[in-house]
Design a protein around this motif. Structure first.
Motif, mmCIF file in Angstrom:
data_model
loop_
_atom_site.group_PDB
_atom_site.id
_atom_site.type_symbol
_atom_site.label_atom_id
_atom_site.label_comp_id
_atom_site.label_asym_id
_atom_site.label_seq_id
_atom_site.Cartn_x
_atom_site.Cartn_y
_atom_site.Cartn_z
ATOM 1 N N UNK A 680 46.673 60.554 34.163
ATOM 2 C CA UNK A 680 46.113 60.770 35.490
ATOM 3 C C UNK A 680 44.601 60.577 35.463
ATOM 4 N N UNK A 681 43.949 61.119 34.451
ATOM 5 C CA UNK A 681 42.500 60.975 34.355
ATOM 6 C C UNK A 681 42.120 59.496 34.226
ATOM 7 N N UNK A 682 42.884 58.767 33.436
ATOM 8 C CA UNK A 682 42.642 57.320 33.282
ATOM 9 C C UNK A 682 42.665 56.627 34.637
ATOM 10 N N UNK A 683 43.675 56.980 35.431
ATOM 11 C CA UNK A 683 43.850 56.297 36.720
ATOM 12 C C UNK A 683 42.741 56.694 37.695
ATOM 13 N N UNK A 684 42.377 57.962 37.659
ATOM 14 C CA UNK A 684 41.286 58.404 38.542
ATOM 15 C C UNK A 684 40.006 57.632 38.209
ATOM 16 N N UNK A 685 39.725 57.480 36.923
ATOM 17 C CA UNK A 685 38.511 56.758 36.530
ATOM 18 C C UNK A 685 38.570 55.293 36.950
ATOM 19 N N UNK A 686 39.721 54.672 36.723
ATOM 20 C CA UNK A 686 39.869 53.265 37.127
ATOM 21 C C UNK A 686 39.667 53.126 38.637
ATOM 22 N N UNK A 687 40.174 54.094 39.384
ATOM 23 C CA UNK A 687 40.058 54.026 40.837
ATOM 24 C C UNK A 687 38.620 54.205 41.299
ATOM 25 N N UNK A 688 37.898 55.138 40.661
ATOM 26 C CA UNK A 688 36.473 55.349 40.971
ATOM 27 C C UNK A 688 35.709 54.039 40.823
ATOM 28 N N UNK A 689 35.959 53.383 39.705
ATOM 29 C CA UNK A 689 35.271 52.132 39.399
ATOM 30 C C UNK A 689 35.600 51.082 40.468
ATOM 31 N N UNK A 690 36.872 50.990 40.800
ATOM 32 C CA UNK A 690 37.350 50.029 41.787
ATOM 33 C C UNK A 690 36.674 50.268 43.141
ATOM 34 N N UNK A 691 36.580 51.549 43.488
ATOM 35 C CA UNK A 691 35.993 51.919 44.771
ATOM 36 C C UNK A 691 34.521 51.523 44.820
ATOM 37 N N UNK A 692 33.815 51.777 43.723
ATOM 38 C CA UNK A 692 32.392 51.413 43.674
ATOM 39 C C UNK A 692 32.220 49.906 43.796
ATOM 40 N N UNK A 693 33.068 49.169 43.063
ATOM 41 C CA UNK A 693 32.962 47.708 43.125
ATOM 42 C C UNK A 693 33.214 47.210 44.538
ATOM 43 N N UNK A 694 34.219 47.771 45.213
ATOM 44 C CA UNK A 694 34.533 47.323 46.581
ATOM 45 C C UNK A 694 33.393 47.601 47.526
ATOM 46 N N UNK A 695 32.794 48.772 47.401
ATOM 47 C CA UNK A 695 31.728 49.064 48.370
ATOM 48 C C UNK A 695 30.501 48.198 48.088
ATOM 49 N N UNK A 696 30.276 47.859 46.803
ATOM 50 C CA UNK A 696 29.166 46.938 46.512
ATOM 51 C C UNK A 696 29.441 45.563 47.105
ATOM 52 N N UNK A 697 30.678 45.095 46.929
ATOM 53 C CA UNK A 697 31.048 43.789 47.488
ATOM 54 C C UNK A 697 30.875 43.784 48.996
ATOM 55 N N UNK A 698 31.288 44.876 49.631
ATOM 56 C CA UNK A 698 31.179 44.966 51.094
ATOM 57 C C UNK A 698 29.730 44.868 51.519
ATOM 58 N N UNK A 699 28.859 45.576 50.782
ATOM 59 C CA UNK A 699 27.425 45.548 51.123
ATOM 60 C C UNK A 699 26.883 44.132 51.032
ATOM 61 N N UNK A 700 27.308 43.429 49.977
ATOM 62 C CA UNK A 700 26.842 42.048 49.766
ATOM 63 C C UNK A 700 27.233 41.164 50.942
ATOM 64 N N UNK A 701 28.474 41.354 51.410
ATOM 65 C CA UNK A 701 28.946 40.508 52.519
ATOM 66 C C UNK A 701 28.337 40.960 53.831
#
Ligand code: WT7
Length: 701
Positions: A680-701
């Protein structure tokens, strides 16, 4: 009603579509009517509220209040449904017994011993009385190019199509797939099957060739009816090539009937039959096959929580009666109305409230070919103004999209013709409900949130019909329809008495419109719907009964998700993803989305060594889902994880994935059955990372 815009015809279709266009120049609205007198049933319209006199129902029933009528419908279903079926349908041979049902045993039969023909009830009975009344208004993609088809014309077209099918060997009981967007020929194809006793299965024209072939194979269809191209939102969509790819793996298909929606000639192969051409050689008269009440009318495939899509079986008399009665009462349909349900014919809403319900009631029904935003976000309301639509029935997902635009897109059009608004397919949120009610309806039209399913055949819970001036609460389906007894079940499988309760939504008595089976697998039908709560029909939805005794649907309790009002099994998406050689395991869940309602979120485990280029694999996964199912099924999110959370017995704990993905809370609930909590901790961390990447991508666009 407006005449069609002649100027727009130059860009119109060829073949039979053109023939329809030219014939429709002369077709106008119905002949003059006696004021206040319903043409179909000769009943007075002036005394409409709260309940219109039910056609030629026995005079005793027509005098009852809504409350008494509902009570009768559940305490004496034989009398209620028996007199409705006698009075509202035309029978070749009257039934001898109203029902023979045993929900525990999986037996559901209505109107036993009766013989009738659905196409006669939808066409011939109206042609006898008002042949020139408009049956269909085909609201084509390009605004202002609508085509009107009268009852007489629709009967002739249906008969020619039926004769064409017969001349190619299609017989009673054969299955015919229809892969076409909303159009008069799609309706005629459905009714032509009904006329000769063939079983249609309409496949939504947005499904991929593999999804289409899966359905054709399951139903063992003998023929397919399609058109060269579809036209939607100004774009052309090749349909014939999708059918070509599908039928390659369907040895049961002997003929593919191809109509020409556009000028583009379709490449014709050995199986292909030019539809308009063969229809033009056929007689416009076709005798109607007398069918048993319980002969199959159509199959419609829908997703379940496990396995392949299931072919829901609907039969003749009960389905038709239920569609027509709900169409009249839920939407307050009256003679002369222009009924606008914007669903596609590929879904049950299109079957019951574009085709069978309205046509059985002799209505003028709209076939909407376009999108809510083509050519602009005013499309629906411009159409309401131009066609003088009286009932507008649509999906919350479209409303959520439209309310983001300026109100002027609604306000600039005259919506004074509207009398009832309706919503279907998924829970409608308060914002969308209020926008629909106050902006579109100017606060003066009852808005009905209608709850039902492919399996129920027609609306089961809706605010109308009700006693006169009964309240309508926002975003709530509220009241059961005649004959429907909702039951809320507790965790132990026991009916919860009283109000202010919530649990699993069941229905305790059979009703005529309910599905009879799953095609080719009656046991699956029993297991999915009748076994979970013996003696009851289980809907798969959760619901609560409010302190006032009204029903509120709370959403699916199984692994079915609802994307833009379309049902998808998460297992179906997983099966598609699992075909990728680099993907040993996936889990798909639904998460909320502000316009689509829900979107699929895929957790994928990649094989060791693929680490090199996950983006490429993810793109291949997207393509896989689009080709195996449909574009709308492609997950919005992919999260690559090392492992999935599983119980010790190996079952994936989706509850945990749902919580992680929606971030509703960091309290993940009981994890005691989890095999290895560190996942569960692994998945939470992967999701955090994914979320950060998405919001950065959104900002760029
Ligand atoms: C499922 C059925 C009924 C025709 C269109 C969909 C959900 C449907 C509502 C509503 C909340 C709703 C349910 C149901 N649903 N209408 N008014 N409020 N949920 O037919 O594809 O068979 O899907 O759609 O979850 O079980 P379907």
């Amino acid at each position: 009603m407006q005449r069609i815009n002649m100027a727009a015809h130059s860009s119109s279709g060829t073949g039979f579509f053109r023939t329809l266009l030219s014939r429709c120049r002369t077709s106008g609205p119905g002949k003059s009517r006696t004021p206040g007198l319903c043409q179909q049933h000769r009943c007075r319209l002036s005394s409409l509220p709260p309940l219109p006199p039910p056609g030629t129902w026995s005079s005793r029933l027509s005098r009852l209040s809504h409350r008494d009528l509902y009570r009768l419908s559940v305490t004496d279903p034989d009398q209620f449904w028996g007199s409705a079926a006698t009075d509202r349908l035309r029978w070749v041979k009257l039934f001898q017994r109203v029902r023979d049902c045993d929900l525990s045993g999986g037996k559901i039969s209505w109107f036993l011993g009766g013989k009738l023909n659905v196409s006669v009830n939808c066409l011939d009975v109206h042609v006898e009385k008002h042949p020139d009344r408009v049956a269909l208004i085909w609201e084509r993609d390009e605004p202002g190019t609508e085509v009107k088809v009268t009852y007489r014309e629709l009967l002739e077209t249906t008969s020619r199509l039926a004769n064409a099918l017969k001349s190619y060997g299609i017989e009673k009981g054969d299955r015919v797939a229809i892969y076409m967007p909303a159009s008069p020929l799609a309706v005629a194809a459905m009714l032509a099957c009904a006329r000769i006793g063939a079983v249609h299965t309409v496949v939504f024209a947005g499904f991929s060739s593999e999804a289409l072939s899966g359905r054709i194979q399951d139903a063992q269809c003998k023929a397919v009816v399609t058109c060269n191209q579809g036209v939607r939102g100004g774009r052309l969509i090749d349909l014939k090539s999708t059918v070509d790819a599908a039928v390659k793996s369907c040895p049961s298909v002997q003929h593919v009937f191809v109509s020409q929606r556009t000028e583009q000639p379709a490449a014709m192969g050995e199986l292909d039959v030019p539809l308009e051409k063969v229809m033009s050689c056929q007689s416009s008269v076709c005798p109607a096959e007398p069918l048993d009440s319980e002969d199959v009318l159509f199959l419609l495939y829908t997703s379940g929580s496990t396995g392949k899509p299931k072919g829901i079986v609907h039969t003749q008399a009960g389905y038709l009666l239920y569609a027509s009665l709900t169409h009249q009462y839920v939407f307050d349909y009256r003679d002369g109305d222009v009924f606008g349900c914007v669903a596609d014919v590929g879904w049950i809403t299109g079957h019951s409230y574009v085709v069978y319900g309205p046509l059985c009631n002799g209505a003028t029904t709209v076939l909407f070919e376009s999108t809510p935003v083509y050519p602009n976000p005013g499309r629906y309301w411009e159409t309401v103004q131009r066609l003088r639509i009286t009932q507008f029935y649509g999906a919350p997902t479209a409303l959520r999209l439209l309310l983001k635009y300026d109100e002027s897109w609604v306000k600039k059009y005259d919506r004074s013709s509207l009398r009832t608004l309706g919503s279907v397919g998924e829970p409608i949120n308060h914002e969308a409900w209020h926008w629909f009610h106050s902006v579109v309806g100017d606060g003066r039209c009852p808005l009905v949130d209608t709850w039902w399913q492919t399996e129920t055949g027609g609306v089961c819970i809706a605010p109308r019909p009700a006693e006169e001036a009964a309240p309508i609460l926002p975003a709530m389906a509220m009241r059961p329809f005649f004959g429907i007894q909702p039951v809320v079940m507790g965790d132990e499988g026991e009916p919860l008495p009283g109000n202010s309760v919530s649990g699993a939504l069941c229905i305790s008595q059979p009703w005529p419109g309910m599905a009879r089976s799953i095609y080719g697998d009656h046991q699956r039908f029993v297991d999915a719907y009748l076994k979970p709560y013996p003696g009851y029909y289980f809907t798969g939805d959760g619901a609560s009964r409010s302190e006032d005794g009204y029903y509120q649907i709370t959403g699916r309790m199984d692994d079915v998700i609802n994307v833009s009002g379309h049902r998808l099994g998460t297992a179906e998406i997983e099966d598609a993803l699992d075909e990728h050689p680099a993907v040993p395991e996936t889990a798909v869940i639904g998460i909320p989305h502000d316009i689509k309602g829900e979107v699929p979120f895929a957790f994928v485990v990649l094989k060791e060594g693929v680490g090199g280029d996950p983006p490429a694999v993810l793109q291949q996964l997207r393509d896989l889902v689009a080709t195996k199912i449909a574009k709308y099924a492609v997950p919005e999110h992919f999260l690559v994880v090392k492992r999935l959370p599983k119980t010790r017995s190996g079952k994936i704990m989706r509850r945990i994935l749902r919580k992680v993905a929606t971030e509703t809370t960091r309290d993940l609930g009981d994890m005691s059955t989890l095999d290895d909590p560190s996942v569960v901790q692994e998945i939470i961390e992967a999701h955090e990372l994914y979320r950060k990447q998405r919001s950065q991508e959104k900002k760029k666009n």
